[in-house]
Scaffold this motif. Structure first.
Motif, PDB file in Angstrom:
ATOM      1  N   LEU A   1       4.768  14.226  -3.705  1.00 28.71           N
ATOM      2  CA  LEU A   1       4.356  13.127  -2.852  1.00 28.71           C
ATOM      3  C   LEU A   1       2.938  13.306  -2.325  1.00 28.71           C
ATOM      4  O   LEU A   1       2.533  12.660  -1.396  1.00 28.71           O
ATOM      5  CB  LEU A   1       5.320  12.987  -1.664  1.00 28.71           C
ATOM      6  CG  LEU A   1       6.747  12.610  -2.017  1.00 28.71           C
ATOM      7  CD1 LEU A   1       7.586  12.527  -0.756  1.00 28.71           C
ATOM      8  CD2 LEU A   1       6.775  11.272  -2.730  1.00 28.71           C
ATOM      9  N   GLY A   2       2.153  14.195  -2.970  1.00 26.21           N
ATOM     10  CA  GLY A   2       0.785  14.369  -2.541  1.00 26.21           C
ATOM     11  C   GLY A   2       0.614  15.631  -1.730  1.00 26.21           C
ATOM     12  O   GLY A   2       1.505  16.401  -1.486  1.00 26.21           O
TER      13      GLY A   2
ATOM     14  N   ARG B   1       0.818  -1.213   0.000  1.00 24.49           N
ATOM     15  CA  ARG B   1       0.000   0.000   0.000  1.00 24.49           C
ATOM     16  C   ARG B   1       0.851   1.263   0.000  1.00 24.49           C
ATOM     17  O   ARG B   1       0.335   2.367  -0.218  1.00 24.49           O
ATOM     18  CB  ARG B   1      -0.937   0.002   1.208  1.00 24.49           C
ATOM     19  CG  ARG B   1      -0.236   0.140   2.548  1.00 24.49           C
ATOM     20  CD  ARG B   1      -1.222   0.043   3.701  1.00 24.49           C
ATOM     21  NE  ARG B   1      -0.586   0.257   4.993  1.00 24.49           N
ATOM     22  CZ  ARG B   1      -0.462   1.460   5.555  1.00 24.49           C
ATOM     23  NH1 ARG B   1      -0.927   2.539   4.947  1.00 24.49           N
ATOM     24  NH2 ARG B   1       0.113   1.580   6.738  1.00 24.49           N
TER      25      ARG B   1
ATOM     26  N   TYR C   1       2.713   4.155  -3.513  1.00 23.35           N
ATOM     27  CA  TYR C   1       2.624   5.544  -3.987  1.00 23.35           C
ATOM     28  C   TYR C   1       3.890   6.335  -3.653  1.00 23.35           C
ATOM     29  O   TYR C   1       4.101   7.441  -4.173  1.00 23.35           O
ATOM     30  CB  TYR C   1       1.390   6.235  -3.390  1.00 23.35           C
ATOM     31  CG  TYR C   1       1.494   6.534  -1.903  1.00 23.35           C
ATOM     32  CD1 TYR C   1       1.900   7.790  -1.454  1.00 23.35           C
ATOM     33  CD2 TYR C   1       1.187   5.562  -0.954  1.00 23.35           C
ATOM     34  CE1 TYR C   1       1.993   8.066  -0.109  1.00 23.35           C
ATOM     35  CE2 TYR C   1       1.277   5.831   0.395  1.00 23.35           C
ATOM     36  CZ  TYR C   1       1.673   7.083   0.814  1.00 23.35           C
ATOM     37  OH  TYR C   1       1.767   7.362   2.158  1.00 23.35           O
TER      38      TYR C   1
END
Length: 261
Positions: free
Chosen positions: A260-261, A194, A197
Protein backbone atom coordinates in the motif's frame (compact mmCIF):
# COMPACT_ATOMS: atom_id res chain seq x y z
CA UNK A 1 14.54 -13.61 -26.72
CA UNK A 2 13.76 -16.54 -24.41
CA UNK A 3 15.69 -15.08 -21.48
CA UNK A 4 14.45 -11.49 -21.98
CA UNK A 5 10.83 -12.41 -22.67
CA UNK A 6 10.71 -10.37 -25.89
CA UNK A 7 7.99 -10.73 -28.50
CA UNK A 8 8.80 -11.69 -32.09
CA UNK A 9 8.62 -8.05 -33.20
CA UNK A 10 10.55 -6.93 -30.13
CA UNK A 11 13.32 -9.40 -30.89
CA UNK A 12 13.53 -8.22 -34.51
CA UNK A 13 13.70 -4.59 -33.36
CA UNK A 14 16.40 -5.39 -30.78
CA UNK A 15 18.51 -7.16 -33.41
CA UNK A 16 18.19 -4.11 -35.68
CA UNK A 17 19.43 -1.87 -32.83
CA UNK A 18 22.40 -4.15 -32.17
CA UNK A 19 23.25 -4.13 -35.89
CA UNK A 20 23.77 -0.37 -35.81
CA UNK A 21 26.30 -0.78 -32.96
CA UNK A 22 24.77 2.26 -31.27
CA UNK A 23 25.12 4.49 -34.33
CA UNK A 24 21.53 5.55 -34.99
CA UNK A 25 22.56 7.55 -38.09
CA UNK A 26 23.91 4.48 -39.85
CA UNK A 27 21.62 2.32 -41.94
CA UNK A 28 21.58 -1.08 -40.23
CA UNK A 29 22.64 -4.23 -42.00
CA UNK A 30 19.89 -6.62 -42.98
CA UNK A 31 18.56 -8.24 -39.84
CA UNK A 32 15.97 -10.99 -39.23
CA UNK A 33 12.33 -9.96 -39.42
CA UNK A 34 9.68 -10.96 -36.91
CA UNK A 35 8.56 -13.70 -39.31
CA UNK A 36 12.09 -15.11 -39.40
CA UNK A 37 12.31 -15.04 -35.60
CA UNK A 38 8.98 -16.87 -35.40
CA UNK A 39 10.31 -19.52 -37.79
CA UNK A 40 13.37 -19.99 -35.57
CA UNK A 41 11.18 -20.50 -32.50
CA UNK A 42 8.95 -22.98 -34.33
CA UNK A 43 11.99 -24.97 -35.44
CA UNK A 44 13.37 -24.93 -31.91
CA UNK A 45 9.99 -26.14 -30.57
CA UNK A 46 9.81 -28.88 -33.18
CA UNK A 47 13.32 -30.03 -32.25
CA UNK A 48 12.33 -30.25 -28.58
CA UNK A 49 9.16 -32.13 -29.49
CA UNK A 50 10.90 -34.74 -31.64
CA UNK A 51 14.32 -35.23 -30.05
CA UNK A 52 14.92 -38.60 -28.33
CA UNK A 53 14.35 -38.72 -24.59
CA UNK A 54 15.91 -41.31 -22.31
CA UNK A 55 13.77 -44.18 -21.05
CA UNK A 56 16.25 -44.86 -18.24
CA UNK A 57 14.82 -42.26 -15.84
CA UNK A 58 11.79 -42.27 -13.59
CA UNK A 59 9.87 -39.52 -15.32
CA UNK A 60 7.35 -37.13 -13.81
CA UNK A 61 4.82 -35.68 -16.26
CA UNK A 62 3.13 -32.32 -15.70
CA UNK A 63 0.00 -31.96 -17.80
CA UNK A 64 -2.34 -29.07 -18.56
CA UNK A 65 -4.20 -27.18 -21.27
CA UNK A 66 -2.67 -23.98 -22.62
CA UNK A 67 -2.96 -21.51 -25.51
CA UNK A 68 -6.71 -21.63 -26.16
CA UNK A 69 -7.46 -20.52 -29.75
CA UNK A 70 -11.19 -20.36 -30.31
CA UNK A 71 -12.67 -23.68 -29.33
CA UNK A 72 -9.30 -25.48 -29.53
CA UNK A 73 -6.94 -25.91 -26.61
CA UNK A 74 -3.45 -27.33 -26.61
CA UNK A 75 -2.91 -30.30 -24.33
CA UNK A 76 0.71 -30.18 -23.19
CA UNK A 77 2.84 -32.74 -21.39
CA UNK A 78 6.19 -31.64 -20.01
CA UNK A 79 8.42 -34.00 -18.12
CA UNK A 80 11.35 -34.02 -15.74
CA UNK A 81 13.37 -36.99 -14.47
CA UNK A 82 12.50 -37.49 -10.81
CA UNK A 83 16.17 -37.68 -9.81
CA UNK A 84 16.75 -34.26 -11.44
CA UNK A 85 14.05 -32.42 -9.48
CA UNK A 86 15.78 -29.88 -7.17
CA UNK A 87 13.72 -30.73 -4.07
CA UNK A 88 14.33 -28.25 -1.24
CA UNK A 89 16.76 -26.21 -3.32
CA UNK A 90 14.67 -24.13 -5.74
CA UNK A 91 11.47 -24.28 -7.78
CA UNK A 92 11.44 -26.00 -11.13
CA UNK A 93 12.61 -23.81 -14.00
CA UNK A 94 11.98 -23.95 -17.73
CA UNK A 95 15.46 -25.38 -18.26
CA UNK A 96 14.55 -28.37 -16.05
CA UNK A 97 11.61 -29.39 -18.23
CA UNK A 98 11.45 -31.48 -21.39
CA UNK A 99 8.61 -31.15 -23.87
CA UNK A 100 7.01 -34.58 -24.20
CA UNK A 101 3.81 -33.96 -26.18
CA UNK A 102 1.53 -31.26 -27.59
CA UNK A 103 -1.96 -32.32 -28.71
CA UNK A 104 -4.61 -29.90 -30.05
CA UNK A 105 -8.01 -30.69 -28.57
CA UNK A 106 -11.31 -29.13 -29.58
CA UNK A 107 -12.96 -31.27 -26.93
CA UNK A 108 -11.21 -32.53 -23.83
CA UNK A 109 -12.58 -35.67 -22.24
CA UNK A 110 -11.23 -38.67 -20.41
CA UNK A 111 -10.87 -40.77 -23.57
CA UNK A 112 -8.82 -38.15 -25.41
CA UNK A 113 -6.67 -37.45 -22.36
CA UNK A 114 -6.00 -41.16 -21.83
CA UNK A 115 -5.15 -41.63 -25.53
CA UNK A 116 -2.73 -38.68 -25.48
CA UNK A 117 -1.03 -40.01 -22.35
CA UNK A 118 -0.70 -43.46 -23.88
CA UNK A 119 0.84 -42.05 -27.06
CA UNK A 120 3.37 -40.08 -24.99
CA UNK A 121 4.73 -43.29 -23.46
CA UNK A 122 6.74 -43.73 -26.66
CA UNK A 123 8.81 -40.67 -25.73
CA UNK A 124 9.83 -41.40 -22.14
CA UNK A 125 8.44 -44.79 -21.27
CA UNK A 126 5.70 -45.18 -18.67
CA UNK A 127 5.95 -42.25 -16.22
CA UNK A 128 6.51 -42.79 -12.53
CA UNK A 129 4.17 -39.92 -11.67
CA UNK A 130 1.62 -37.64 -13.35
CA UNK A 131 0.87 -34.21 -11.88
CA UNK A 132 -2.36 -32.41 -12.85
CA UNK A 133 -4.65 -29.74 -11.43
CA UNK A 134 -7.35 -32.16 -10.33
CA UNK A 135 -9.88 -31.34 -13.05
CA UNK A 136 -12.43 -34.08 -13.69
CA UNK A 137 -11.40 -34.73 -17.30
CA UNK A 138 -7.75 -34.94 -16.26
CA UNK A 139 -8.37 -37.26 -13.36
CA UNK A 140 -10.65 -39.63 -15.24
CA UNK A 141 -8.22 -39.73 -18.15
CA UNK A 142 -5.34 -40.45 -15.77
CA UNK A 143 -7.39 -43.17 -14.09
CA UNK A 144 -8.01 -44.82 -17.46
CA UNK A 145 -4.28 -44.60 -18.20
CA UNK A 146 -3.47 -46.13 -14.82
CA UNK A 147 -5.69 -49.11 -15.58
CA UNK A 148 -3.01 -50.09 -18.10
CA UNK A 149 -0.10 -48.77 -16.03
CA UNK A 150 -1.01 -49.23 -12.34
CA UNK A 151 2.49 -48.34 -11.12
CA UNK A 152 2.05 -44.74 -12.28
CA UNK A 153 1.12 -42.43 -9.38
CA UNK A 154 -1.40 -39.59 -9.83
CA UNK A 155 -0.64 -36.47 -7.80
CA UNK A 156 -2.47 -33.10 -7.65
CA UNK A 157 -0.26 -30.05 -7.89
CA UNK A 158 0.22 -28.25 -4.58
CA UNK A 159 -1.34 -24.93 -5.64
CA UNK A 160 -4.61 -26.42 -6.88
CA UNK A 161 -4.78 -28.87 -3.99
CA UNK A 162 -4.47 -25.99 -1.50
CA UNK A 163 -7.04 -23.96 -3.46
CA UNK A 164 -9.47 -26.87 -3.35
CA UNK A 165 -9.03 -27.13 0.42
CA UNK A 166 -9.72 -23.40 0.78
CA UNK A 167 -12.79 -23.77 -1.42
CA UNK A 168 -14.06 -26.61 0.75
CA UNK A 169 -13.62 -24.68 4.01
CA UNK A 170 -14.40 -21.12 2.89
CA UNK A 171 -17.19 -21.38 0.30
CA UNK A 172 -19.87 -21.60 2.98
CA UNK A 173 -18.01 -19.52 5.58
CA UNK A 174 -20.20 -16.42 6.24
CA UNK A 175 -17.20 -14.33 7.33
CA UNK A 176 -15.39 -15.00 4.05
CA UNK A 177 -18.54 -14.23 2.04
CA UNK A 178 -19.04 -10.90 3.84
CA UNK A 179 -15.34 -10.01 3.57
CA UNK A 180 -15.20 -10.55 -0.19
CA UNK A 181 -18.53 -8.76 -0.74
CA UNK A 182 -17.47 -5.68 1.23
CA UNK A 183 -14.10 -5.55 -0.53
CA UNK A 184 -15.96 -5.58 -3.86
CA UNK A 185 -18.35 -2.87 -2.72
CA UNK A 186 -15.47 -0.70 -1.48
CA UNK A 187 -13.64 -1.13 -4.79
CA UNK A 188 -16.74 0.03 -6.68
CA UNK A 189 -16.95 3.10 -4.42
CA UNK A 190 -13.34 4.29 -4.79
CA UNK A 191 -12.49 3.14 -8.32
CA UNK A 192 -12.96 6.59 -9.93
CA UNK A 193 -11.74 8.64 -6.95
CA UNK A 194 -8.40 9.85 -5.65
CA UNK A 195 -8.43 6.86 -3.28
CA UNK A 196 -8.26 4.41 -6.20
CA UNK A 197 -4.70 3.55 -5.21
CA UNK A 198 -6.30 1.62 -2.34
CA UNK A 199 -8.17 -0.78 -4.65
CA UNK A 200 -8.06 -4.36 -3.47
CA UNK A 201 -6.74 -7.02 -5.89
CA UNK A 202 -9.43 -8.86 -7.79
CA UNK A 203 -10.36 -12.45 -7.18
CA UNK A 204 -10.36 -14.41 -10.42
CA UNK A 205 -13.69 -15.48 -11.81
CA UNK A 206 -12.21 -18.92 -12.42
CA UNK A 207 -10.01 -20.64 -9.87
CA UNK A 208 -10.76 -17.77 -7.49
CA UNK A 209 -9.21 -19.54 -4.53
CA UNK A 210 -5.85 -19.60 -6.33
CA UNK A 211 -5.81 -15.81 -5.95
CA UNK A 212 -7.11 -15.76 -2.38
CA UNK A 213 -3.61 -15.26 -0.96
CA UNK A 214 -3.12 -11.76 -2.39
CA UNK A 215 -6.67 -10.84 -1.37
CA UNK A 216 -6.09 -11.86 2.25
CA UNK A 217 -2.65 -10.21 2.33
CA UNK A 218 -4.29 -6.97 1.22
CA UNK A 219 -6.71 -7.23 4.14
CA UNK A 220 -3.81 -7.76 6.55
CA UNK A 221 -2.00 -4.73 5.17
CA UNK A 222 -5.12 -2.60 5.54
CA UNK A 223 -5.45 -3.83 9.11
CA UNK A 224 -1.86 -2.84 9.80
CA UNK A 225 -2.50 0.64 8.40
CA UNK A 226 -5.55 1.00 10.62
CA UNK A 227 -3.37 0.15 13.63
CA UNK A 228 -0.87 2.93 12.83
CA UNK A 229 -0.57 5.69 15.41
CA UNK A 230 -1.88 8.14 12.78
CA UNK A 231 -3.72 6.07 10.18
CA UNK A 232 -4.27 7.48 6.71
CA UNK A 233 -7.63 9.23 6.41
CA UNK A 234 -8.55 7.42 3.16
CA UNK A 235 -7.81 4.05 4.71
CA UNK A 236 -9.98 4.85 7.71
CA UNK A 237 -12.79 6.26 5.57
CA UNK A 238 -13.06 3.30 3.25
CA UNK A 239 -11.68 0.36 5.22
CA UNK A 240 -12.52 0.93 8.89
CA UNK A 241 -14.78 -2.13 8.69
CA UNK A 242 -11.71 -4.35 8.24
CA UNK A 243 -11.05 -3.87 11.98
CA UNK A 244 -13.76 -6.47 12.53
CA UNK A 245 -11.30 -9.06 11.23
CA UNK A 246 -8.82 -8.85 14.09
CA UNK A 247 -8.17 -12.59 13.91
CA UNK A 248 -5.58 -11.92 11.15
CA UNK A 249 -2.21 -12.61 12.88
CA UNK A 250 -0.21 -9.43 13.49
CA UNK A 251 3.09 -11.02 12.46
CA UNK A 252 1.75 -12.13 9.06
CA UNK A 253 1.73 -8.63 7.62
CA UNK A 254 5.50 -8.40 7.89
CA UNK A 255 5.79 -11.09 5.23
CA UNK A 256 3.75 -9.17 2.68
CA UNK A 257 5.89 -6.12 1.95
CA UNK A 258 4.48 -2.62 1.63
CA UNK A 259 1.91 -3.11 -1.11
CA UNK A 260 0.00 0.00 0.00
CA UNK A 261 2.98 2.31 -0.43
Amino acid sequence: MRQAGLSFRGTAAALAVFATAGDTDRTPDRTPSATTVRAWVLRLGYAHLTRPLSHDHRWVWLIDHTLPIGATKLFVIVGVPLDHVPFGVRPLQLADLHLVAMVPMATSNQERVADALEAAVARTGVPHQIVADGGSDWQRGIDRFRERHPRTVSVPDAAHHAANLLKYYWTNDPQWAVFTRRMTETAATIRQTRAAYLLAPKLRNKARFLSAGTFVRFGRLVLRRLRDAAPDADVVRHYAWVSEYLYFPRNCVTECGSELG
